[in-house]
Scaffold this motif. Structure first.
Motif, PDB file in Angstrom:
ATOM      1  N   ARG A  11       0.845  -1.204   0.000  1.00  0.00           N
ATOM      2  CA  ARG A  11       0.000   0.000   0.000  1.00  0.00           C
ATOM      3  C   ARG A  11       0.869   1.237   0.000  1.00  0.00           C
ATOM      4  O   ARG A  11       1.830   1.350   0.736  1.00  0.00           O
ATOM      5  CB  ARG A  11      -0.850   0.023   1.264  1.00  0.00           C
ATOM      6  CG  ARG A  11      -2.235  -0.554   1.078  1.00  0.00           C
ATOM      7  CD  ARG A  11      -2.925  -0.538   2.410  1.00  0.00           C
ATOM      8  NE  ARG A  11      -3.231   0.844   2.795  1.00  0.00           N
ATOM      9  CZ  ARG A  11      -4.371   1.443   2.492  1.00  0.00           C
ATOM     10  NH1 ARG A  11      -5.292   0.783   1.827  1.00  0.00           N
ATOM     11  NH2 ARG A  11      -4.605   2.675   2.863  1.00  0.00           N
ATOM     12  N   LEU A  12       0.502   2.158  -0.856  1.00  0.00           N
ATOM     13  CA  LEU A  12       1.256   3.410  -0.871  1.00  0.00           C
ATOM     14  C   LEU A  12       0.847   4.219   0.349  1.00  0.00           C
ATOM     15  O   LEU A  12      -0.324   4.254   0.702  1.00  0.00           O
ATOM     16  CB  LEU A  12       0.904   4.199  -2.132  1.00  0.00           C
ATOM     17  CG  LEU A  12       1.374   3.589  -3.433  1.00  0.00           C
ATOM     18  CD1 LEU A  12       0.686   4.266  -4.594  1.00  0.00           C
ATOM     19  CD2 LEU A  12       2.875   3.732  -3.550  1.00  0.00           C
ATOM     20  N   ARG A  13       1.835   4.842   0.967  1.00  0.00           N
ATOM     21  CA  ARG A  13       1.491   5.688   2.110  1.00  0.00           C
ATOM     22  C   ARG A  13       0.599   6.828   1.646  1.00  0.00           C
ATOM     23  O   ARG A  13       0.710   7.294   0.503  1.00  0.00           O
ATOM     24  CB  ARG A  13       2.763   6.257   2.737  1.00  0.00           C
ATOM     25  CG  ARG A  13       3.272   5.358   3.857  1.00  0.00           C
ATOM     26  CD  ARG A  13       4.525   5.951   4.451  1.00  0.00           C
ATOM     27  NE  ARG A  13       5.649   5.884   3.532  1.00  0.00           N
ATOM     28  CZ  ARG A  13       6.375   6.936   3.132  1.00  0.00           C
ATOM     29  NH1 ARG A  13       6.068   8.133   3.544  1.00  0.00           N
ATOM     30  NH2 ARG A  13       7.392   6.775   2.312  1.00  0.00           N
ATOM     31  N   ASP A  14      -0.259   7.321   2.544  1.00  0.00           N
ATOM     32  CA  ASP A  14      -1.138   8.438   2.203  1.00  0.00           C
ATOM     33  C   ASP A  14      -0.298   9.625   1.728  1.00  0.00           C
ATOM     34  O   ASP A  14       0.699   9.961   2.339  1.00  0.00           O
ATOM     35  CB  ASP A  14      -1.931   8.866   3.451  1.00  0.00           C
ATOM     36  CG  ASP A  14      -3.281   8.200   3.459  1.00  0.00           C
ATOM     37  OD1 ASP A  14      -3.529   7.400   2.535  1.00  0.00           O
ATOM     38  OD2 ASP A  14      -4.066   8.487   4.380  1.00  0.00           O
ATOM     39  N   ARG A  18       0.968  12.124  -4.318  1.00  0.00           N
ATOM     40  CA  ARG A  18       0.980  13.580  -4.458  1.00  0.00           C
ATOM     41  C   ARG A  18       2.378  14.153  -4.254  1.00  0.00           C
ATOM     42  O   ARG A  18       2.773  15.111  -4.906  1.00  0.00           O
ATOM     43  CB  ARG A  18       0.022  14.234  -3.461  1.00  0.00           C
ATOM     44  CG  ARG A  18      -1.308  14.502  -4.105  1.00  0.00           C
ATOM     45  CD  ARG A  18      -2.370  14.720  -3.089  1.00  0.00           C
ATOM     46  NE  ARG A  18      -3.576  14.081  -3.569  1.00  0.00           N
ATOM     47  CZ  ARG A  18      -4.546  14.733  -4.195  1.00  0.00           C
ATOM     48  NH1 ARG A  18      -4.488  16.013  -4.340  1.00  0.00           N
ATOM     49  NH2 ARG A  18      -5.592  14.094  -4.655  1.00  0.00           N
ATOM     50  N   ARG A  19       3.099  13.510  -3.318  1.00  0.00           N
ATOM     51  CA  ARG A  19       4.456  13.994  -3.061  1.00  0.00           C
ATOM     52  C   ARG A  19       5.311  13.781  -4.331  1.00  0.00           C
ATOM     53  O   ARG A  19       6.006  14.682  -4.785  1.00  0.00           O
ATOM     54  CB  ARG A  19       5.063  13.235  -1.869  1.00  0.00           C
ATOM     55  CG  ARG A  19       6.443  13.755  -1.453  1.00  0.00           C
ATOM     56  CD  ARG A  19       7.033  12.920  -0.329  1.00  0.00           C
ATOM     57  NE  ARG A  19       7.221  11.511  -0.688  1.00  0.00           N
ATOM     58  CZ  ARG A  19       8.170  11.061  -1.508  1.00  0.00           C
ATOM     59  NH1 ARG A  19       9.031  11.893  -2.043  1.00  0.00           N
ATOM     60  NH2 ARG A  19       8.258   9.769  -1.796  1.00  0.00           N
ATOM     61  N   HIS A  27       3.814  19.277 -10.349  1.00  0.00           N
ATOM     62  CA  HIS A  27       2.381  19.619 -10.406  1.00  0.00           C
ATOM     63  C   HIS A  27       1.767  19.503  -9.006  1.00  0.00           C
ATOM     64  O   HIS A  27       2.094  18.590  -8.252  1.00  0.00           O
ATOM     65  CB  HIS A  27       1.623  18.667 -11.333  1.00  0.00           C
ATOM     66  CG  HIS A  27       2.204  18.583 -12.707  1.00  0.00           C
ATOM     67  ND1 HIS A  27       2.615  19.689 -13.415  1.00  0.00           N
ATOM     68  CD2 HIS A  27       2.444  17.508 -13.510  1.00  0.00           C
ATOM     69  CE1 HIS A  27       3.087  19.310 -14.586  1.00  0.00           C
ATOM     70  NE2 HIS A  27       3.008  17.997 -14.669  1.00  0.00           N
ATOM     71  N   ASP A  28       0.834  20.406  -8.709  1.00  0.00           N
ATOM     72  CA  ASP A  28       0.233  20.416  -7.371  1.00  0.00           C
ATOM     73  C   ASP A  28      -0.843  19.367  -7.181  1.00  0.00           C
ATOM     74  O   ASP A  28      -1.037  18.836  -6.110  1.00  0.00           O
ATOM     75  CB  ASP A  28      -0.404  21.793  -7.086  1.00  0.00           C
ATOM     76  CG  ASP A  28       0.685  22.830  -6.949  1.00  0.00           C
ATOM     77  OD1 ASP A  28       1.804  22.437  -6.567  1.00  0.00           O
ATOM     78  OD2 ASP A  28       0.421  24.010  -7.255  1.00  0.00           O
ATOM     79  N   ARG A  29      -1.611  19.143  -8.242  1.00  0.00           N
ATOM     80  CA  ARG A  29      -2.690  18.164  -8.088  1.00  0.00           C
ATOM     81  C   ARG A  29      -2.878  17.367  -9.381  1.00  0.00           C
ATOM     82  O   ARG A  29      -2.439  17.794 -10.455  1.00  0.00           O
ATOM     83  CB  ARG A  29      -3.994  18.848  -7.693  1.00  0.00           C
ATOM     84  CG  ARG A  29      -4.504  19.894  -8.664  1.00  0.00           C
ATOM     85  CD  ARG A  29      -5.702  20.614  -8.087  1.00  0.00           C
ATOM     86  NE  ARG A  29      -5.334  21.477  -6.970  1.00  0.00           N
ATOM     87  CZ  ARG A  29      -4.834  22.725  -7.114  1.00  0.00           C
ATOM     88  NH1 ARG A  29      -4.676  23.231  -8.322  1.00  0.00           N
ATOM     89  NH2 ARG A  29      -4.507  23.457  -6.083  1.00  0.00           N
ATOM     90  N   LEU A  63       4.559   8.392 -13.849  1.00  0.00           N
ATOM     91  CA  LEU A  63       4.659   8.364 -12.388  1.00  0.00           C
ATOM     92  C   LEU A  63       4.807   6.932 -11.864  1.00  0.00           C
ATOM     93  O   LEU A  63       5.737   6.654 -11.096  1.00  0.00           O
ATOM     94  CB  LEU A  63       3.469   9.095 -11.761  1.00  0.00           C
ATOM     95  CG  LEU A  63       3.661   9.541 -10.313  1.00  0.00           C
ATOM     96  CD1 LEU A  63       2.728  10.699  -9.981  1.00  0.00           C
ATOM     97  CD2 LEU A  63       3.470   8.431  -9.323  1.00  0.00           C
ATOM     98  N   PRO A  64       3.972   5.997 -12.326  1.00  0.00           N
ATOM     99  CA  PRO A  64       4.179   4.610 -11.885  1.00  0.00           C
ATOM    100  C   PRO A  64       5.589   4.094 -12.206  1.00  0.00           C
ATOM    101  O   PRO A  64       6.163   3.339 -11.431  1.00  0.00           O
ATOM    102  CB  PRO A  64       3.116   3.828 -12.662  1.00  0.00           C
ATOM    103  CG  PRO A  64       2.017   4.819 -12.867  1.00  0.00           C
ATOM    104  CD  PRO A  64       2.717   6.133 -13.087  1.00  0.00           C
TER     105      PRO A  64
END
Ligand code: ADP
Length: 572
Positions: A11-14, A18-19, A27-29, A63-64
């Motif tokens: 599981r990716l940490r919360d 985004r980080r 990019h911000d979002r 990103l992946p």
């Protein structure tokens, strides 16, 4: 360099994604379906992602690639863009590289070996690469854990840009051990989407499709009754819109004529077409990217990789062949979220051009067999022949009729030929069995499909009441809510223009003409040199009969000195 590895399935940490989005991509979002796609792809699902051009599809695999162990292989047909895409990633510190025919064999092998050593997270290739022994030999050592297929509509015979090499991708995917795969395209009709899924053998793919969601865009279509009316209309429209934009046409010849006419009407367009060299294209694109109010007249060769945010208009001067092509082209407008005007000028006579192109894009089975027979008949002599000889044998008269090239591509993809005319090593390697050709080759159904796609454009252009959102939702099988833009069938175009756009500043008036007996040319004149090259006079040196002209070519924008006593220079 090297991948920041995580073990798959963890599981990716919360906030982790985004980080990475912020720190590695700036990019911000996430936009649209990006986050959903990224998560699914990391988890190892197959995906089909359609988002309009410029919406940010690439992030779904880029990103992946940073988080998943191993190499992400990106298949793309766009050689001209690969270097730019990879440069962009490398400048962000992302370990990416590409291998294609624009670099030499030694460098290709070095890059592939570096990939084998795990030094890269992303490798971009063209589909042709799978026919290269160097590449195939290294495949097992590349540790490819994800596959991204860009411009995936090229897989479909029903797509607007079918490429024979793409038809083999499922086989190539199997060669890689069927890694999780993402197929990306800007636009796909349901039929094309289905075809992509089937042709790549995607397993229960997550299908994420979004339409054009740019409230700043306004779509309009205008029916014109003559070329003159079309030009007047366009000139008037361009004068109403401040900022940079693109006018798309089908034929270079017509765009040249348009350039001259617009100039006469006080506008200063640039002209771009596929005949320019790679270097000229780059220079042209650089100038356009930097310009605040440039008007580019272009064939569809212009635009791929042009990521200019402040394009204020995209106008089609001649009808495009499909609504998919149109959607891709208007998708270049208003990426900064600002207003942009997109208008399709419909003139019935322009249809004939597209009908011809459609015929030429669909050579019949007999034609293909004809090409094969000529090659066979040449035997050993094939090495001394070239494409022009083949065209002459087949009595091809029209320069734009490229059926021969399409047939050669099929023969190559089927492994019936190797080498090429350009490298003087074309040869037949085996007999062609007509039964092995995919059923769509030369089929009447394919031809009819393409003609009915053109009819779809005609209907779209002529429709005067149904909102364009509804028309596009039907065509692309998308929910209407997913399409957000203004249009001439739902609101007043004049009111929209005056609310959102400012008029273009007029050009400074041309200086008064010099006396006729002084010199026949002056700065600002459009001229044709030797009956072929179009350009604009930027300086006149000397006087009377002894003058030299400095002419900026409309093609490559380079300035050349021309002596009108040595070259035929006609003022237009
Ligand atoms: P596409 O492949 O869909 O045509 P790209 O992946 O090339 O589009 O992205 C187009 C532009 O959008 C790029 O400049 C990219 O940096 C930018 N972009 C992508 N994702 C985001 C995001 N989440 N926020 C802001 N900009 C983004």
């Amino acid at each position: 360099m090297g991948a920041t590895a995580i073990v798959e399935g963890v599981r990716l940490r919360d906030g982790e994604l985004r980080r990475v989005l912020r720190e590695r991509f700036g990019h911000d979002r996430f936009r649209g379906h990006q986050e959903e796609a990224v998560v699914a792809f990391i988890q190892g699902r197959d995906l089909l992602l359609t988002m309009p051009t410029g919406a940010g599809k690439s992030l779904a695999y880029q990103l992946p690639a940073l988080l998943v162990e191993g190499l992400t292989l990106v298949v793309s047909p766009l050689i001209a863009l690969m270097a730019d895409q990879v440069d962009g990633l490398v400048s962000r510190g992302i370990a990416a590289t590409f291998v294609n025919s624009s670099i030499d064999g030694g460098e290709r092998r070095r890059r592939l070996d570096a990939c084998c050593r795990g030094e890269f997270d992303l490798l971009y290739v063209t589909p042709e690469r799978f026919r290269s022994p160097d590449f195939l030999e290294r495949l097992p050592r590349l540790r490819i854990t994800r596959l991204a297929v860009d411009e995936a509509h090229c897989i479909s015979q029903w797509g607007h840009d079918f490429r024979p090499d793409y038809s083999r991708l499922a086989r190539y995917r199997a060669l890689l051990g069927n890694p999780p795969t993402i197929a990306l395209t800007a636009t796909a009709t349901p039929r094309v989407a289905e075809d992509i899924t089937r042709a790549l053998a995607l397993r229960d793919p997550l299908v994420l499709r979004s339409g054009i969601e740019r409230p700043g865009l306004f779509f309009a279509a205008t029916v014109c009754d003559s070329v003159e009316q079309k030009i007047d209309h366009l000139a008037q429209r361009l004068a109403q819109i401040e900022g940079a934009g693109i006018v798309y046409g089908t034929l270079v010849r017509d765009l040249e004529h348009l350039a001259v006419e617009l100039r006469r009407r006080g506008l200063a367009p640039l002209l771009y077409h596929g005949g320019l060299s790679f270097r000229e294209r780059r220079e042209f694109q650089r100038r356009f990217m930097e310009s605040r109010d440039g008007i580019v007249l272009a064939t569809n060769a212009f635009g791929m990789g042009v990521d200019k945010a402040d394009i204020r208009f995209v106008i089609h001067y001649q009808v495009p062949r499909t609504l998919e092509a149109w959607a891709q082209e208007v998708g270049r407008a208003g990426r900064d979220g600002g207003p942009a005007w997109c208008e399709l000028l419909y003139f019935e006579e322009d249809l004939a051009i597209q009908q011809n192109f459609i015929q030429w894009a669909n050579p019949s089975l007999e034609y293909l067999l004809g090409v094969y027979e000529v090659l066979r008949g040449w035997g050993e002599r094939i090495a001394t022949r070239d494409l022009d000889d083949l065209r002459a044998e087949l009595l091809v008269k029209e320069r734009r009729d490229n059926r021969v090239v399409i047939c050669l591509k099929w023969l190559e993809v089927l492994g019936v030929t190797e080498g090429s005319f350009e490298t003087h090593d074309l040869r037949l390697t085996r007999e062609l069995d007509p039964a092995e050709l995919p059923p769509s080759v030369g089929s009447q159904e394919k031809l009819e499909h393409d003609l009915s796609a053109l009819l779809g454009v005609v209907r779209f252009a002529r429709e005067e009441t149904t909102p364009r959102r509804v028309l596009l939702a039907r065509h692309f099988d998308l929910p209407e809510e997913g399409l957000a833009f203004g249009c001439d069938n739902s609101e007043d175009p004049c009111a929209w223009r005056s609310a959102h756009l400012a008029p273009r500043a007029p050009l400074s008036p041309a200086p008064p003409r010099l006396e006729a007996d002084d010199t026949p040319f002056q700065r600002g004149d459009w001229v044709r040199i030797d009956g072929r090259h179009l350009g604009q006079v930027v300086r006149v040196e000397g006087r009377g009969g002894r003058i030299k002209l400095l002419i900026e070519s409309a093609g490559d924008l380079r300035r050349r000195q021309v002596d009108p006593r040595r070259r035929r220079v006609e003022r237009l």
